[in-house]
Motif scaffolding. Structure first.
Motif, short mmCIF file in Angstrom:
data_model
loop_
_atom_site.label_atom_id
_atom_site.label_comp_id
_atom_site.label_asym_id
_atom_site.label_seq_id
_atom_site.Cartn_x
_atom_site.Cartn_y
_atom_site.Cartn_z
N GLU A 138 0.84 -1.21 0.00
CA GLU A 138 0.00 0.00 0.00
C GLU A 138 0.86 1.25 0.00
O GLU A 138 0.49 2.26 -0.57
N ARG A 154 -8.41 3.92 -2.85
CA ARG A 154 -7.91 2.86 -1.98
C ARG A 154 -9.02 1.92 -1.54
O ARG A 154 -8.77 0.90 -0.89
N THR A 159 -9.68 -1.73 -5.59
CA THR A 159 -8.36 -2.34 -5.53
C THR A 159 -8.46 -3.80 -5.12
O THR A 159 -9.25 -4.14 -4.24
N TYR A 161 -7.01 -6.47 -3.02
CA TYR A 161 -6.10 -6.62 -1.87
C TYR A 161 -5.85 -8.09 -1.57
O TYR A 161 -6.74 -8.93 -1.73
N LEU A 167 -1.23 -5.69 -2.37
CA LEU A 167 -2.27 -5.48 -3.38
C LEU A 167 -1.71 -5.67 -4.79
O LEU A 167 -0.48 -5.74 -4.97
#
Ligand code: DAH
Length: 346
Positions: A138, A154, A159, A161, A167
């Motif tokens: 991140e 974010r 995204t 993850y 990620l």
């Protein structure tokens, strides 16, 4: 014996025709004996030449020799052919007389082509290709790029993850951070690569796409140089006639930020490609090709660059979008269906 010559030539023609049909060595041998053997047709004709006149004899003799040689050669060639075929079939089970199977020649994917072309254009302007991993943390993907924790990009919805907090990079911008962490200015790189976002596929979105990132950091780098660089890129990629414009925009990692447009490659900027409309630029006459700007000092601070001494510019472009514009593809999902008949066109 005026017909001797014709007899010889007629016998030869018949023999050659018969020879073509033969399929075994025994049959070829039988034909040889019939034509050239001790009591064969050709020797018999030669014997008869004794009764010809002195003028006729040399001419018929010449014909007889030619016919004899022709037959010998043809018989020999046929024998070789049969022997070769039977040898291969016997040894390998392979019939060399069967027609071949065509092989397709591989082609570079249009995405790779456009990416290589971009790298090449920037290389000519002094940029070196840099690389980074698809799996990022991140920090490099967001924090170091001045993208705060509450920034919508974010979000889990945008995204991919991993459970450990890492990620799949959402853009190639973290390569900027990697390069600046590992070397001091001047820096002049482009970074092409894969990016990932939780987008639902549609004509202009795929969840796994490509970008090319650019970064130039040195003393006294100016916005004018950024404009010149993108201007030159547009002209090399889309031709000298293309018009360009820069619009103010916002990105967390650049200040000021701009978006870079080129005049529409379909309608030539008129907004009218068919019946007063242009489907590619929605009749605006312009197409967005890049985000860019002057590197925000907060980014330099994250990598320990002296913000008093250095300035820089950065830019990022979507490769699928460039490919769509370059090849007039209206749905970028086509680039990922791996339909060979589609891909072969480029
Ligand atoms: N990272 C941005 C994106 O994915 C694109 C971009 C914009 C890159 C501006 C840059 C930049 O380097 O300066 O949308």
């Amino acid at each position: 014996m005026p017909n001797l010559k014709e007899t010889l030539e007629g016998a030869r023609d018949e023999a050659l025709e018969a020879l073509a049909e033969l399929t075994s060595e025994d049959e070829v041998e039988a034909l040889r004996i019939r034509m050239l053997g001790r009591k064969g047709i050709v020797p018999a004709a030669m014997k008869e030449m004794g009764s010809l006149s002195a003028e006729e004899r040399p001419e018929v003799g010449k014909v007889a020799n030619i016919v004899k040689n022709q037959l010998q050669d043809a018989l020999q060639a046929k024998l070789h052919e049969l022997q070769a075929a039977s040898r291969t079939v016997a040894v390998t089970g392979l019939d060399v007389t069967l027609p071949g199977r065509r092989r397709r020649i591989g082609l570079k994917h249009p995405i790779s082509r456009v990416m290589d072309e971009c790298v090449e254009i920037f290389r000519r302007q002094g940029f070196i290709a840099a690389d980074g991993p698809d799996i990022e943390n991140e920090y490099r993907n967001f924090d170091a790029l001045n993208t705060p924790a509450d920034h919508p990009a974010r979000d889990l919805q945008d995204t991919f993850y991993f459970p450990d907090g890492r990620l799949l990079r959402t853009h190639t911008s973290p390569v900027q951070i990697r390069v600046m962490e590992s070397q001091s200015p001047p820096v002049r790189i482009v970074a092409p690569g894969r990016c990932y976002r939780r987008d639902t596929p549609d004509p202009s979105h795929v969840p796994n796409f490509h970008q090319i990132e650019g970064l130039y950091v040195a003393e006294n780098v100016s916005l004018a140089e950024l404009k010149g660089t993108l201007y030159n890129f547009a002209h090399e990629m889309f031709g000298k006639d293309v018009k360009t414009r820069f619009r103010p925009h916002f990105f967390p990692f650049t200040e000021p930020s701009i978006e870079f447009d080129i005049s529409c490659v379909k309608c030539g900027g008129t907004g009218d490609a068919e019946n007063g409309r242009c489907p590619l630029c929605k009749s605006s006459g312009w197409l967005e090709v890049a985000g860019a700007g002057m590197v925000d000092p907060a980014v330099f601070e994250a990598v320990g660059y002296d913000t008093e001494k250095y300035t820089g510019f950065a830019f990022g472009m979507g490769i699928e979008r460039l490919a769509a514009l370059h090849y007039a593809i209206t749905d970028i999902r086509l680039l990922y269906e791996n339909n060979v008949r589609f891909l072969e066109q480029f």
